[in-house]
Design an enzyme around this catalytic site. Sequence first.
Site, PDB file in Angstrom:
ATOM      1  N   LYS A   1      -2.323  -8.460  -7.710  1.00  0.00           N
ATOM      2  CA  LYS A   1      -3.155  -8.356  -6.514  1.00  0.00           C
ATOM      3  C   LYS A   1      -2.639  -7.171  -5.695  1.00  0.00           C
ATOM      4  O   LYS A   1      -1.571  -7.232  -5.099  1.00  0.00           O
ATOM      5  CB  LYS A   1      -3.076  -9.621  -5.652  1.00  0.00           C
ATOM      6  CG  LYS A   1      -4.140  -9.603  -4.551  1.00  0.00           C
ATOM      7  CD  LYS A   1      -3.727 -10.319  -3.278  1.00  0.00           C
ATOM      8  CE  LYS A   1      -2.964  -9.476  -2.310  1.00  0.00           C
ATOM      9  NZ  LYS A   1      -3.676  -8.361  -1.674  1.00  0.00           N
TER      10      LYS A   1
ATOM     11  N   GLU B   1      11.029  -7.654  -3.720  1.00  0.00           N
ATOM     12  CA  GLU B   1      11.479  -6.355  -3.187  1.00  0.00           C
ATOM     13  C   GLU B   1      10.933  -6.264  -1.771  1.00  0.00           C
ATOM     14  O   GLU B   1       9.746  -6.043  -1.572  1.00  0.00           O
ATOM     15  CB  GLU B   1      10.920  -5.209  -4.052  1.00  0.00           C
ATOM     16  CG  GLU B   1      11.416  -5.202  -5.483  1.00  0.00           C
ATOM     17  CD  GLU B   1      12.878  -4.794  -5.603  1.00  0.00           C
ATOM     18  OE1 GLU B   1      13.448  -4.270  -4.626  1.00  0.00           O
ATOM     19  OE2 GLU B   1      13.458  -5.021  -6.673  1.00  0.00           O
ATOM     20  N   LEU B   2      11.800  -6.467  -0.788  1.00  0.00           N
ATOM     21  CA  LEU B   2      11.321  -6.686   0.586  1.00  0.00           C
ATOM     22  C   LEU B   2      11.708  -5.535   1.517  1.00  0.00           C
ATOM     23  O   LEU B   2      12.025  -4.439   1.082  1.00  0.00           O
ATOM     24  CB  LEU B   2      11.837  -8.037   1.079  1.00  0.00           C
ATOM     25  CG  LEU B   2      11.544  -9.218   0.126  1.00  0.00           C
ATOM     26  CD1 LEU B   2      12.138 -10.510   0.658  1.00  0.00           C
ATOM     27  CD2 LEU B   2      10.046  -9.377  -0.128  1.00  0.00           C
TER      28      LEU B   2
ATOM     29  N   ALA C   1      -2.668  -4.257  -2.590  1.00  0.00           N
ATOM     30  CA  ALA C   1      -2.969  -4.302  -1.156  1.00  0.00           C
ATOM     31  C   ALA C   1      -4.423  -3.885  -0.942  1.00  0.00           C
ATOM     32  O   ALA C   1      -4.924  -3.004  -1.646  1.00  0.00           O
ATOM     33  CB  ALA C   1      -2.031  -3.357  -0.409  1.00  0.00           C
TER      34      ALA C   1
ATOM     35  N   CYS D   1      10.395   1.624   2.084  1.00  0.00           N
ATOM     36  CA  CYS D   1      11.357   0.554   2.358  1.00  0.00           C
ATOM     37  C   CYS D   1      12.785   1.089   2.418  1.00  0.00           C
ATOM     38  O   CYS D   1      13.667   0.444   2.967  1.00  0.00           O
ATOM     39  CB  CYS D   1      11.248  -0.513   1.278  1.00  0.00           C
ATOM     40  SG  CYS D   1      11.377   0.191  -0.373  1.00  0.00           S
TER      41      CYS D   1
ATOM     42  N   TRP E   1       0.813  -1.219   0.000  1.00  0.00           N
ATOM     43  CA  TRP E   1       0.000   0.000   0.000  1.00  0.00           C
ATOM     44  C   TRP E   1       0.846   1.269   0.000  1.00  0.00           C
ATOM     45  O   TRP E   1       0.313   2.353  -0.231  1.00  0.00           O
ATOM     46  CB  TRP E   1      -0.916   0.015   1.248  1.00  0.00           C
ATOM     47  CG  TRP E   1      -0.178  -0.343   2.516  1.00  0.00           C
ATOM     48  CD1 TRP E   1      -0.140  -1.578   3.113  1.00  0.00           C
ATOM     49  CD2 TRP E   1       0.671   0.503   3.299  1.00  0.00           C
ATOM     50  NE1 TRP E   1       0.686  -1.546   4.219  1.00  0.00           N
ATOM     51  CE2 TRP E   1       1.186  -0.274   4.362  1.00  0.00           C
ATOM     52  CE3 TRP E   1       1.038   1.849   3.224  1.00  0.00           C
ATOM     53  CZ2 TRP E   1       2.055   0.246   5.326  1.00  0.00           C
ATOM     54  CZ3 TRP E   1       1.905   2.369   4.176  1.00  0.00           C
ATOM     55  CH2 TRP E   1       2.398   1.566   5.210  1.00  0.00           C
ATOM     56  N   ASN E   2       2.146   1.191   0.269  1.00  0.00           N
ATOM     57  CA  ASN E   2       2.865   2.456   0.501  1.00  0.00           C
ATOM     58  C   ASN E   2       3.161   3.232  -0.784  1.00  0.00           C
ATOM     59  O   ASN E   2       3.284   4.449  -0.757  1.00  0.00           O
ATOM     60  CB  ASN E   2       4.124   2.237   1.348  1.00  0.00           C
ATOM     61  CG  ASN E   2       5.134   1.331   0.704  1.00  0.00           C
ATOM     62  OD1 ASN E   2       4.823   0.623  -0.250  1.00  0.00           O
ATOM     63  ND2 ASN E   2       6.342   1.341   1.217  1.00  0.00           N
TER      64      ASN E   2
ATOM     65  N   GLU F   1      14.584  -3.944 -10.004  1.00  0.00           N
ATOM     66  CA  GLU F   1      13.583  -3.254 -10.809  1.00  0.00           C
ATOM     67  C   GLU F   1      14.214  -1.978 -11.335  1.00  0.00           C
ATOM     68  O   GLU F   1      14.981  -1.319 -10.625  1.00  0.00           O
ATOM     69  CB  GLU F   1      12.340  -2.943  -9.966  1.00  0.00           C
ATOM     70  CG  GLU F   1      11.594  -4.212  -9.588  1.00  0.00           C
ATOM     71  CD  GLU F   1      10.343  -3.971  -8.738  1.00  0.00           C
ATOM     72  OE1 GLU F   1      10.203  -2.886  -8.155  1.00  0.00           O
ATOM     73  OE2 GLU F   1       9.530  -4.899  -8.656  1.00  0.00           O
TER      74      GLU F   1
ATOM     75  N   SER G   1       6.624  -7.119   2.762  1.00  0.00           N
ATOM     76  CA  SER G   1       7.462  -7.447   3.917  1.00  0.00           C
ATOM     77  C   SER G   1       8.306  -8.697   3.647  1.00  0.00           C
ATOM     78  O   SER G   1       7.935  -9.563   2.839  1.00  0.00           O
ATOM     79  CB  SER G   1       6.574  -7.681   5.134  1.00  0.00           C
ATOM     80  OG  SER G   1       5.716  -8.772   4.888  1.00  0.00           O
TER      81      SER G   1
HETATM   82  P1  NAP Z   1       2.911  -7.039   3.434  1.00  0.00           P
HETATM   83  O1  NAP Z   1       2.128  -7.200   4.672  1.00  0.00           O
HETATM   84  O2  NAP Z   1       3.969  -8.009   3.134  1.00  0.00           O
HETATM   85  O3  NAP Z   1       1.834  -6.979   2.251  1.00  0.00           O
HETATM   86  C1  NAP Z   1       2.219  -6.755   0.911  1.00  0.00           C
HETATM   87  C2  NAP Z   1       1.230  -7.440   0.002  1.00  0.00           C
HETATM   88  O4  NAP Z   1       1.303  -8.850   0.230  1.00  0.00           O
HETATM   89  C3  NAP Z   1      -0.224  -7.044   0.233  1.00  0.00           C
HETATM   90  O5  NAP Z   1      -0.895  -6.995  -1.009  1.00  0.00           O
HETATM   91  C4  NAP Z   1      -0.739  -8.196   1.082  1.00  0.00           C
HETATM   92  O6  NAP Z   1      -2.140  -8.370   0.990  1.00  0.00           O
HETATM   93  C5  NAP Z   1      -0.004  -9.357   0.446  1.00  0.00           C
HETATM   94  N1  NAP Z   1       0.055 -10.549   1.292  1.00  0.00           N
HETATM   95  C6  NAP Z   1       0.174 -10.637   2.637  1.00  0.00           C
HETATM   96  N2  NAP Z   1       0.172 -11.926   3.032  1.00  0.00           N
HETATM   97  C7  NAP Z   1       0.062 -12.678   1.905  1.00  0.00           C
HETATM   98  C8  NAP Z   1      -0.007 -14.066   1.650  1.00  0.00           C
HETATM   99  N3  NAP Z   1       0.035 -14.961   2.641  1.00  0.00           N
HETATM  100  N4  NAP Z   1      -0.125 -14.468   0.366  1.00  0.00           N
HETATM  101  C9  NAP Z   1      -0.187 -13.589  -0.639  1.00  0.00           C
HETATM  102  N5  NAP Z   1      -0.133 -12.246  -0.459  1.00  0.00           N
HETATM  103  C10 NAP Z   1      -0.008 -11.798   0.798  1.00  0.00           C
HETATM  104  O7  NAP Z   1       3.621  -5.615   3.380  1.00  0.00           O
HETATM  105  P2  NAP Z   1       2.981  -4.187   3.626  1.00  0.00           P
HETATM  106  O8  NAP Z   1       2.797  -3.993   5.067  1.00  0.00           O
HETATM  107  O9  NAP Z   1       1.795  -3.973   2.731  1.00  0.00           O
HETATM  108  O10 NAP Z   1       4.141  -3.248   3.049  1.00  0.00           O
HETATM  109  C11 NAP Z   1       5.192  -2.842   3.816  1.00  0.00           C
HETATM  110  C12 NAP Z   1       6.435  -3.659   3.531  1.00  0.00           C
HETATM  111  O11 NAP Z   1       6.754  -3.585   2.143  1.00  0.00           O
HETATM  112  C13 NAP Z   1       7.638  -3.117   4.249  1.00  0.00           C
HETATM  113  O12 NAP Z   1       8.397  -4.164   4.803  1.00  0.00           O
HETATM  114  C14 NAP Z   1       8.415  -2.410   3.145  1.00  0.00           C
HETATM  115  O13 NAP Z   1       9.794  -2.292   3.401  1.00  0.00           O
HETATM  116  C15 NAP Z   1       8.131  -3.283   1.993  1.00  0.00           C
HETATM  117  N6  NAP Z   1       8.367  -2.560   0.733  1.00  0.00           N
HETATM  118  C16 NAP Z   1       9.474  -2.900   0.009  1.00  0.00           C
HETATM  119  C17 NAP Z   1       9.756  -2.201  -1.169  1.00  0.00           C
HETATM  120  C18 NAP Z   1      10.972  -2.542  -1.981  1.00  0.00           C
HETATM  121  O14 NAP Z   1      11.054  -2.096  -3.128  1.00  0.00           O
HETATM  122  N7  NAP Z   1      11.923  -3.302  -1.465  1.00  0.00           N
HETATM  123  C19 NAP Z   1       8.909  -1.181  -1.599  1.00  0.00           C
HETATM  124  C20 NAP Z   1       7.792  -0.883  -0.832  1.00  0.00           C
HETATM  125  C21 NAP Z   1       7.531  -1.599   0.333  1.00  0.00           C
HETATM  126  P3  NAP Z   1      -3.033  -8.450   2.347  1.00  0.00           P
HETATM  127  O15 NAP Z   1      -2.777  -7.178   3.074  1.00  0.00           O
HETATM  128  O16 NAP Z   1      -4.400  -8.638   1.825  1.00  0.00           O
HETATM  129  O17 NAP Z   1      -2.583  -9.623   3.161  1.00  0.00           O
END
Ligand code: NAP
Length: 488
Positions: free
Chosen positions: A182, A257-258, A184, A291, A158-159, A467, A236
């Site tokens: 898919k 990308e975590l 957020a 991130c 979502w960010n 990316e 995450s």
């Molecule tokens: P998240 O909880 O991992 O969720 C990201 C996406 O994954 C959402 O669409 C979520 O949908 C989905 N998801 C969660 N559990 C899943 C599962 N079991 N199976 C399939 N999909 C699943 O992360 P967030 O809180 O939205 O975002 C913050 C994180 O993203 C931070 O750690 C940040 O550092 C990281 N991030 C990294 C980058 C990069 O480029 N490295 C860029 C931006 C953000 P649901 O919410 O419906 O579960």
Amino acid sequence: MTIADRLNDKTLFQTQSFINGAWVKGEGAVAVTNPSNDEVIAEIGDVGAAGARAAVDAAAAAFETWKKVSPFERAKLLMKWHALILENADDLGQLITLEMGKVLREAKGEVLYGASFIEWSAEEAKRIYGETIATPFPGTRGWTTHAPIGVVGCITPWNFPNAMITRKCAPALAAGCTMVIKPAPETPLSALALAELAKRAGIPDGVFNVVCGDAQEIGPVLTGSDAVKMVGFTGSTAVGKLLMRQAADGVKRVALELGGNAPFIVMDDADIEAAADGVVASKFRVSGQTCVSANRIIVQASVADKLVEALEKRVSALKAGDGFDGSTDVGPLIHHTAVERVDALVRNARDSGARIITGGKPMVDELGGSFYAPTLIEGGSADMDVACFEIFGPVASIYRVEDEAEAIAMANDTPYGLAAYLYTRDVSRVHRMTEALDYGMVGVNAPMVGAASTPFGGVKESGIGREGGKWGVEEFTELKYVLLGGVD
Ligand code: NAP
């Protein structure tokens, strides 16, 4: 009809998903709320596993024709999509601010940043070159081609609800792949708006699909379907590991990308005022929810007081508020639980001996449940939570070190390796320290590193793959080697 018109009459947002070029309703209604005031702005149904399977089928069918479309034609369609996004940039920016809260100028910046990947990828579509290779076998010729990998399943956070999609889809479509995305659940509207504009641009049905709904249902379809050849994920580290395990069964390619835990190192020869500006830009952008946000500010002790003073002045002047208010510096966090999480980190830091210089509390009474005061803290132990975990909030935390070696040891003492920052004016030090930092990206005297032309990604538990730039396009191709015999 503009996106704003759509928002007003809610036609776009009464629908749920975009599958094979059509709007598809799902079950139930998941509320999308404006984090600034908790108002429900849309309700989106869940298409579940069945919807995900339909989208994968559509993407697989579309792949058979899309991969044969000339790269020049693919580039033209991407450029039309790009032009439409720029035409609607104001509306798309407002949509981002509405659904995730970031301040409007950041939201508009995200739209332009997201669009730049489409433009870059459109240009790159025409330059996906193979090579000819000398072979050891008489009478033969060898060469390589880059074939599109196929259907890509893509899960986004979502960010950056717009740019995290375009950063994957633009290179994928340029390479000849088709997508099922898919988004957020907090921010589906930006994804749906991108789908609407892709359709208007003439991108064929089935090439770009958006499925909204339960991650536990949709995720396994994307990681488990034989038709999906690659899983692209931003989010995450915990979820990235889970998806990687799921994708392992089908030996699918993953691009991850975590999370990060970015060190922001300020050495004694740095321009301290510039470093303080850099910390604020890196740390407080999107309320610290990126991130690549500076997570640990590591400063050489001899200049630490000067940096703390410069930061205190800046951080205490930051104004928190609604993202639509032009005077706001720091918007809300994504929801109330994010505020509780950040507050728990700060309380843990205080208990570990850290000093709260400014902020350090939720702003429930002043602004509402999604706001946290811009915060500066110093000291405490190196193993307190705020030092070990991604803060994902407007909290800057300072640590003093004696020398280069201590700075590097502290910076690398984390399982993450996404972005690091270094402020110094000594060119030898730049080489020594950037080489020693175990990170995918290092900003030297620069608080922001991402651009469409450059490789974005991390090492260690921050991810796999890159990316952006030519590397971003290559991620979505398979290298194929051909040996032709009987030539001479
Ligand atoms: P998240 O909880 O991992 O969720 C990201 C996406 O994954 C959402 O669409 C979520 O949908 C989905 N998801 C969660 N559990 C899943 C599962 N079991 N199976 C399939 N999909 C699943 O992360 P967030 O809180 O939205 O975002 C913050 C994180 O993203 C931070 O750690 C940040 O550092 C990281 N991030 C990294 C980058 C990069 O480029 N490295 C860029 C931006 C953000 P649901 O919410 O419906 O579960």
